[in-house]
Design an enzyme around this catalytic site. Sequence first.
Site, PDB file in Angstrom:
ATOM      1  N   GLY A 198      44.601  38.650  31.259  1.00  0.00           N
ATOM      2  CA  GLY A 198      43.792  38.161  32.370  1.00  0.00           C
ATOM      3  C   GLY A 198      42.508  38.938  32.573  1.00  0.00           C
ATOM      4  O   GLY A 198      41.439  38.361  32.799  1.00  0.00           O
ATOM      5  N   ASN A 201      46.165  37.387  44.377  1.00  0.00           N
ATOM      6  CA  ASN A 201      47.317  38.124  43.870  1.00  0.00           C
ATOM      7  C   ASN A 201      48.018  38.953  44.946  1.00  0.00           C
ATOM      8  O   ASN A 201      49.197  39.212  44.847  1.00  0.00           O
ATOM      9  CB  ASN A 201      46.886  39.033  42.710  1.00  0.00           C
ATOM     10  CG  ASN A 201      45.700  39.901  43.068  1.00  0.00           C
ATOM     11  OD1 ASN A 201      44.701  39.418  43.583  1.00  0.00           O
ATOM     12  ND2 ASN A 201      45.811  41.178  42.820  1.00  0.00           N
ATOM     13  N   GLN A 236      47.495  33.711  38.945  1.00  0.00           N
ATOM     14  CA  GLN A 236      48.710  33.607  39.774  1.00  0.00           C
ATOM     15  C   GLN A 236      49.167  32.156  39.966  1.00  0.00           C
ATOM     16  O   GLN A 236      50.174  31.904  40.621  1.00  0.00           O
ATOM     17  CB  GLN A 236      48.463  34.237  41.152  1.00  0.00           C
ATOM     18  CG  GLN A 236      48.124  35.718  41.119  1.00  0.00           C
ATOM     19  CD  GLN A 236      49.308  36.598  40.752  1.00  0.00           C
ATOM     20  OE1 GLN A 236      50.475  36.168  40.814  1.00  0.00           O
ATOM     21  NE2 GLN A 236      49.034  37.824  40.348  1.00  0.00           N
ATOM     22  N   CYS A 261      47.412  55.225  49.870  1.00  0.00           N
ATOM     23  CA  CYS A 261      48.142  56.208  49.078  1.00  0.00           C
ATOM     24  C   CYS A 261      48.561  55.671  47.722  1.00  0.00           C
ATOM     25  O   CYS A 261      48.925  56.425  46.838  1.00  0.00           O
ATOM     26  CB  CYS A 261      49.397  56.623  49.817  1.00  0.00           C
ATOM     27  SG  CYS A 261      49.021  57.722  51.142  1.00  0.00           S
TER      28      CYS A 261
END
Lengths: 140, 417
Positions: free
Chosen positions: B98, B176, B212, B358
């Site tokens: 992709g 996505n 997707q 994070c």
Amino acid sequence: MTKDKKQKKAKGDVGGWYYSEKVKDHFFHPRNVLLKDPKPGEFDAEGVIGAPICGDVMRMWISVRQGKIKKLKWRTFGCATAIASTSVFSEMAIGKTIEEALKITPQDIIKELSGLPKVKIHCSVLANQAFKKTVDNYNL
Amino acid sequence: MQDKICAKKRKKICVPPLFIVKLKIMNTRRIYLDHSSTTYLDPRVKAVMEPYWIEKFGNASSIYEEGREAKKAISDARLKVASVLNARPDEIVFIAGGTESDNLAIFGAARKIGKGHIITTKIEHHAVLHAFEKLVKEGFEADYVDVDKDGIVDLKQFKAALKPETVLVSIMYANNEIGTVQPITEISKIIRNFRNSKHLAAFPLLHTDAVQAPSYLDLNVDKLGVDLLTLNASKIYGPKGIGCLYVKRGIKLEPLIYGGGQESGLRSGTENIPAIAGFAEALELAQKERENESERLKKIRDYFIEQILKKIPDTVLNGSQENRLPNNVNVSFLNVEGESIVLYLDAKGVSCSTGSACNSASLEPSHVIRALKRSHEYANGSVRFTTGKITKKSDIDYVLKVLPDIVKKLRGISALS
């Protein structure tokens, strides 16, 4: 390569997204968390550091008796290493004098946690700074 | 010494059965809810790929029998993909996944012209956004269109962004992270009208990243009205490292890779025959099964969303519930950090992902969640669950059983609560 060798080689950096058993232990079983809101006068000082924008905020409370840290409680909004590093710091600081505890460096915390992934080191090890803030407020 | 040998022997005998048992336990005990990240290989796809590893290993550029065999495998696969897209076989370019397909579409179209204006949205995949950033450095002017609070592109703003110098528009078919489905047909209509009104027959070109989409949405390129369309096998139960770019006949692209001139010169390099055969099969299966699978997963999705919002206070759904892929649930939990939730769920045997700061290399929360204009307290607490062919309602019930306690515990620890 053994776990020890790997960590020594990278000077605290354990690479990728690897967490040591010590980090996991403190993350899943954090010590000295303040679960109930404090009663007035329960602690001698309180300090906060961080901002939600970076994803890490730490709040710390201390009680001091005869110059020594009798109680240290905390709350952390953050990832696994933020939680684990505050937890391990609380264990390192309790029983020490303020001066001794102020000498704990992020490197000491990382060592105590058997290393951290590099990307996590600068952002999530804030416990010593949160403690400094708390001590500043204590000395006011 | 004797003991050591015995231990070694025992180990040798013990290892295979233990290994198999462990694998079986893992498969039955883990609940995999990260299908938008990647999927396992469908055994039917694996079977189609099988002959091309050892028996039919030829290079498609060779003129002797092994080569002809390989060439036939590629042309069969191309025909399969073309018929799914309602395209011509010569409009399909096989490419390694992709990201490469997005890159070829964007760099290929823009660099062919050399300068001008390009448009995309704020919620694209990094394969598109970072390609745009690079083109800006090369002198292109770029606009990044906003989405509304439901994660759907603002068509008014898009229309206003179109300029006579616009050479390329790239808007994803389905997102996505939050699964929102963009109105590609409407967007292509706007572009067609714009081209006609400005007497600019060819530009801007419309590219859509449809990575997707295949398991749930219609891929008819005529209906969509796109010029370039990106697909990838590893999200549709196919192999990793293979995908395609649909390039409408007549459109000229500048290649990114130079060499032997394979794939009409647009993607040089010896063709990956097993992967190409597997990709075509996976795409065909995805489209064949998409209606039944969509209906089944929609029910699971709506049940999951309803229960999660009911059971966990201060939780919001990210993105529209209606214009959404049937397999996507993305929620934010106030005052808890996404990575912590993902790791606690991991410990309970559930795999999912997060858009928290994070968890990213940039240490910033997901650009998609931020585009919805959520506060940072919510943006850092986003968790994505994406279901798939192996997902059952009982899996969701298990997550609903363990998740409220995890959020409660982490909120108890949180400095923001």
